[in-house]
Design an enzyme around this catalytic site. Structure first.
Site, PDB file in Angstrom:
ATOM      1  N   HIS A 103     -27.060  17.189   0.772  1.00  0.00           N
ATOM      2  CA  HIS A 103     -28.225  18.013   1.076  1.00  0.00           C
ATOM      3  C   HIS A 103     -28.679  17.678   2.484  1.00  0.00           C
ATOM      4  O   HIS A 103     -28.791  16.499   2.847  1.00  0.00           O
ATOM      5  CB  HIS A 103     -29.355  17.730   0.076  1.00  0.00           C
ATOM      6  CG  HIS A 103     -30.653  18.395   0.422  1.00  0.00           C
ATOM      7  ND1 HIS A 103     -30.872  19.733   0.202  1.00  0.00           N
ATOM      8  CD2 HIS A 103     -31.791  17.914   0.975  1.00  0.00           C
ATOM      9  CE1 HIS A 103     -32.102  20.048   0.591  1.00  0.00           C
ATOM     10  NE2 HIS A 103     -32.683  18.962   1.078  1.00  0.00           N
ATOM     11  N   ASP A 119      -1.327   8.816  -1.046  1.00  0.00           N
ATOM     12  CA  ASP A 119      -1.230  10.006  -1.902  1.00  0.00           C
ATOM     13  C   ASP A 119      -2.047  11.102  -1.242  1.00  0.00           C
ATOM     14  O   ASP A 119      -3.267  10.990  -1.117  1.00  0.00           O
ATOM     15  CB  ASP A 119      -1.768   9.660  -3.298  1.00  0.00           C
ATOM     16  CG  ASP A 119      -2.040  10.887  -4.168  1.00  0.00           C
ATOM     17  OD1 ASP A 119      -1.654  11.999  -3.793  1.00  0.00           O
ATOM     18  OD2 ASP A 119      -2.670  10.715  -5.236  1.00  0.00           O
ATOM     19  N   GLU A 142     -28.912  25.071  -0.766  1.00  0.00           N
ATOM     20  CA  GLU A 142     -29.801  23.952  -0.475  1.00  0.00           C
ATOM     21  C   GLU A 142     -29.082  22.623  -0.677  1.00  0.00           C
ATOM     22  O   GLU A 142     -29.259  21.671   0.089  1.00  0.00           O
ATOM     23  CB  GLU A 142     -31.037  24.012  -1.378  1.00  0.00           C
ATOM     24  CG  GLU A 142     -30.700  24.028  -2.867  1.00  0.00           C
ATOM     25  CD  GLU A 142     -31.919  24.149  -3.746  1.00  0.00           C
ATOM     26  OE1 GLU A 142     -32.916  23.472  -3.448  1.00  0.00           O
ATOM     27  OE2 GLU A 142     -31.868  24.919  -4.724  1.00  0.00           O
ATOM     28  N   THR A 143     -28.280  22.544  -1.726  1.00  0.00           N
ATOM     29  CA  THR A 143     -27.504  21.348  -2.068  1.00  0.00           C
ATOM     30  C   THR A 143     -26.171  21.832  -2.602  1.00  0.00           C
ATOM     31  O   THR A 143     -26.109  22.847  -3.305  1.00  0.00           O
ATOM     32  CB  THR A 143     -28.229  20.511  -3.131  1.00  0.00           C
ATOM     33  OG1 THR A 143     -29.517  20.132  -2.636  1.00  0.00           O
ATOM     34  CG2 THR A 143     -27.443  19.253  -3.487  1.00  0.00           C
ATOM     35  N   HIS A 178      -3.560  14.706  -1.509  1.00  0.00           N
ATOM     36  CA  HIS A 178      -3.864  15.771  -2.458  1.00  0.00           C
ATOM     37  C   HIS A 178      -3.386  17.132  -1.945  1.00  0.00           C
ATOM     38  O   HIS A 178      -3.220  18.061  -2.735  1.00  0.00           O
ATOM     39  CB  HIS A 178      -5.367  15.824  -2.735  1.00  0.00           C
ATOM     40  CG  HIS A 178      -5.864  14.712  -3.592  1.00  0.00           C
ATOM     41  ND1 HIS A 178      -7.102  14.733  -4.195  1.00  0.00           N
ATOM     42  CD2 HIS A 178      -5.297  13.536  -3.953  1.00  0.00           C
ATOM     43  CE1 HIS A 178      -7.284  13.621  -4.883  1.00  0.00           C
ATOM     44  NE2 HIS A 178      -6.204  12.859  -4.741  1.00  0.00           N
ATOM     45  N   HIS A 230     -28.129  13.912  -2.662  1.00  0.00           N
ATOM     46  CA  HIS A 230     -29.418  14.201  -3.286  1.00  0.00           C
ATOM     47  C   HIS A 230     -29.544  13.648  -4.696  1.00  0.00           C
ATOM     48  O   HIS A 230     -30.413  14.069  -5.463  1.00  0.00           O
ATOM     49  CB  HIS A 230     -29.747  15.697  -3.265  1.00  0.00           C
ATOM     50  CG  HIS A 230     -31.221  15.964  -3.152  1.00  0.00           C
ATOM     51  ND1 HIS A 230     -32.096  15.732  -4.183  1.00  0.00           N
ATOM     52  CD2 HIS A 230     -31.971  16.410  -2.116  1.00  0.00           C
ATOM     53  CE1 HIS A 230     -33.324  16.051  -3.808  1.00  0.00           C
ATOM     54  NE2 HIS A 230     -33.271  16.456  -2.540  1.00  0.00           N
ATOM     55  N   HIS A 243      -5.563   9.126  -0.399  1.00  0.00           N
ATOM     56  CA  HIS A 243      -5.993   7.773  -0.776  1.00  0.00           C
ATOM     57  C   HIS A 243      -4.790   6.919  -1.116  1.00  0.00           C
ATOM     58  O   HIS A 243      -3.675   7.418  -1.324  1.00  0.00           O
ATOM     59  CB  HIS A 243      -6.980   7.809  -1.952  1.00  0.00           C
ATOM     60  CG  HIS A 243      -6.428   8.399  -3.211  1.00  0.00           C
ATOM     61  ND1 HIS A 243      -5.764   7.648  -4.168  1.00  0.00           N
ATOM     62  CD2 HIS A 243      -6.459   9.667  -3.697  1.00  0.00           C
ATOM     63  CE1 HIS A 243      -5.411   8.428  -5.175  1.00  0.00           C
ATOM     64  NE2 HIS A 243      -5.811   9.654  -4.915  1.00  0.00           N
ATOM     65  N   CYS A 244      -5.017   5.633  -1.170  1.00  0.00           N
ATOM     66  CA  CYS A 244      -3.989   4.699  -1.608  1.00  0.00           C
ATOM     67  C   CYS A 244      -3.903   4.746  -3.129  1.00  0.00           C
ATOM     68  O   CYS A 244      -4.927   4.846  -3.814  1.00  0.00           O
ATOM     69  CB  CYS A 244      -4.317   3.293  -1.133  1.00  0.00           C
ATOM     70  SG  CYS A 244      -2.977   2.085  -1.348  1.00  0.00           S
ATOM     71  N   MET A 285      -9.865   2.698   0.922  1.00  0.00           N
ATOM     72  CA  MET A 285      -8.628   3.379   1.285  1.00  0.00           C
ATOM     73  C   MET A 285      -8.627   4.838   0.841  1.00  0.00           C
ATOM     74  O   MET A 285      -7.979   5.229  -0.132  1.00  0.00           O
ATOM     75  CB  MET A 285      -7.422   2.635   0.729  1.00  0.00           C
ATOM     76  CG  MET A 285      -7.249   1.247   1.322  1.00  0.00           C
ATOM     77  SD  MET A 285      -5.611   0.552   1.068  1.00  0.00           S
ATOM     78  CE  MET A 285      -4.653   1.446   2.297  1.00  0.00           C
ATOM     79  N   HIS A 297       0.850  -1.183   0.000  1.00  0.00           N
ATOM     80  CA  HIS A 297       0.000   0.000   0.000  1.00  0.00           C
ATOM     81  C   HIS A 297       0.890   1.239   0.000  1.00  0.00           C
ATOM     82  O   HIS A 297       2.096   1.169   0.230  1.00  0.00           O
ATOM     83  CB  HIS A 297      -0.916   0.024   1.225  1.00  0.00           C
ATOM     84  CG  HIS A 297      -1.860  -1.134   1.313  1.00  0.00           C
ATOM     85  ND1 HIS A 297      -3.009  -1.208   0.565  1.00  0.00           N
ATOM     86  CD2 HIS A 297      -1.816  -2.273   2.062  1.00  0.00           C
ATOM     87  CE1 HIS A 297      -3.654  -2.326   0.847  1.00  0.00           C
ATOM     88  NE2 HIS A 297      -2.948  -2.999   1.749  1.00  0.00           N
ATOM     89  N   HIS A 317      -8.228  -0.260  -4.649  1.00  0.00           N
ATOM     90  CA  HIS A 317      -7.935   0.054  -3.259  1.00  0.00           C
ATOM     91  C   HIS A 317      -8.820   1.199  -2.758  1.00  0.00           C
ATOM     92  O   HIS A 317      -9.239   1.197  -1.601  1.00  0.00           O
ATOM     93  CB  HIS A 317      -6.455   0.410  -3.094  1.00  0.00           C
ATOM     94  CG  HIS A 317      -5.543  -0.780  -3.125  1.00  0.00           C
ATOM     95  ND1 HIS A 317      -4.425  -0.896  -2.329  1.00  0.00           N
ATOM     96  CD2 HIS A 317      -5.586  -1.921  -3.865  1.00  0.00           C
ATOM     97  CE1 HIS A 317      -3.818  -2.058  -2.578  1.00  0.00           C
ATOM     98  NE2 HIS A 317      -4.512  -2.684  -3.514  1.00  0.00           N
TER      99      HIS A 317
END
Length: 389
Positions: free
Chosen positions: A291, A133, A315-316, A135, A342, A170-171, A186, A130, A181
């Site tokens: 939402h 990463d 709202e969303t 971001h 939603h 994430h992996c 992950m 494994h 993964h």
């Protein structure tokens, strides 16, 4: 700069110009070149260090909303846990891969300018390699190139938090293993707060009383010839069928925090009237549309970046695949709220729903009331609607 870093850099440069990767002897020559041309890592010996104990989502470890003092080195230890889990009330199982034993992995909170120092541990009891990463990090595939650990290994990665916001990790072991993964669990989020805390569009401070982390995941559980979900003895055994199911781009489940119902009923989130809650919502692979039924996004960083002014009164909101968003809402009425994706098909039929139980002594009838009770339709009621231009 270590020999490993130099070798990776030389390999990347070689691939960029179409050459083959360097041999170890060439890497040693590259090390001399790199040391002559690149800055060395900062000496952080004088900086304070903070060891943080992570919490299982939806909960978040203790943290200051406004930084105290200057930058520090924030240390996290994150074990990788491979395990079989149950993902719905029908008893459907899958072989999960997780950061910290939970889906999603824990939310890590630091401040802009801090250094994240993560020790990634891959226990010998696991079956595959494994990595991680980030971001939020800069360079080396977000740290993925520097953190590949086989079962029985660990590695420590340090990176500087240069941008404020919410960022997925994430992996990413490469090829089809990367999406596998990720959808096996992950992924997680880092929240990098501004040193002076969150602000509205006019620069006024915003605070929250509680923070909850909701990580959305889609699962692809293969079915047998009769349409029943299949189970497997190991990760390796499940791989061919799972990859085939993934290629359909049609998930069998879309869930919050690892399972259908993980955040509903007895597992519902909690708040009180008058409290402001920060919801951090991530989706490492697909788009989502959070939402809050009966509420709103008072302030929403839809792209998750705190240097940008928040949107108001949504709202969303939209979570792009491979990102995390943040939203603030102050609850004004008691009761049970539903927090959903939603795309209501995914919320109701596939599992992407949570509940928030809000305590309060009084209902505000000015915000909502029923002037008349439910009863039979009154005689003579005109049910036609006028048609006009």
């Amino acid at each position: 700069m270590t020999l490993l870093h130099a070798s990776l850099l030389a390999s990347a440069l070689a691939l960029a110009i179409g050459a083959s990767a360097p041999a170890p002897a060439q890497a040693a020559d590259a090390l001399e070149l790199v040391n002559a041309t690149l800055d060395q890592a900062s000496d952080l010996a004088a900086l304070p260090r903070q060891q943080v104990t992570l919490k299982r989502p939806p909960f978040v470890h203790d943290h200051d909303q406004v930084a105290k003092g200057g930058p520090k080195v924030v240390q996290f230890t994150l074990p990788i846990v491979e395990k079989e889990i149950v993902i719905d009330d029908q008893g459907t199982t899958m072989h999960a891969m997780t950061f910290g034993g939970s889906i999603p992995g824990p939310l890590m909170v630091v401040h802009e300018g801090d250094y994240v120092e993560l020790t990634l541990v891959n226990p010998a009891s696991n079956s595959m390699p494994h990595n991680i990463d980030f971001h939020a990090a800069t360079g080396a595939m977000g740290g993925g190139d520097l953190t590949v650990v086989q079962p029985g290994e660990e590695v420590t990665l340090r990176w500087k938090a240069t941008r404020a916001g919410t960022f997925v990790y994430h992996c990413a072991p490469g090829g089809p293993m990367t999406p596998w993964h990720v959808v096996a669990g992950m992924h997680g989020t880092v929240m990098v707060l501004p040193r002076d805390g969150l602000k509205d569009g006019d620069g006024k401070p915003l605070r929250y009383d509680r923070a909850y982390y909701i990580g959305e995941t889609e699962f692809y559980i293969p079915r047998d010839a009769d349409g029943n979900f299949k189970s497997y003895a190991s990760h390796a055994e499940s791989l061919p069928d799972t990859l085939e199911a993934m290629r359909s781009l049609t998930p069998s489940h879309v869930v919050f925090n690892g399972a259908v119902g993980a955040l509903t009923g007895e597992n519902a989130l909690a708040s009180k009237v008058g409290e402001t809650v920060l919801f951090v919502h991530s989706q490492a692979n697909r788009d989502s549309r959070p939402h809050l039924i009966g509420g709103h996004g008072d302030y929403v960083w839809e792209e998750g970046k705190f240097a940008n002014a928040p949107l108001k009164d949504l709202e969303t909101w939209f979570v792009r695949g491979g990102s995390a968003a943040a939203a603030l809402y102050t609850f004004r009425q008691p009761g049970v709220y539903a927090y959903v994706n939603h795309n209501l098909i995914e919320a109701i039929l596939l599992g992407a729903a949570a509940h928030v139980k809000v305590e309060g002594d009084r209902w505000n009838h000015d915000l909502m009331t029923t002037p008349s009770a439910v009863g039979p339709i009154k005689p003579g009621t005109d049910l036609s609607l006028p048609v006009g231009r």
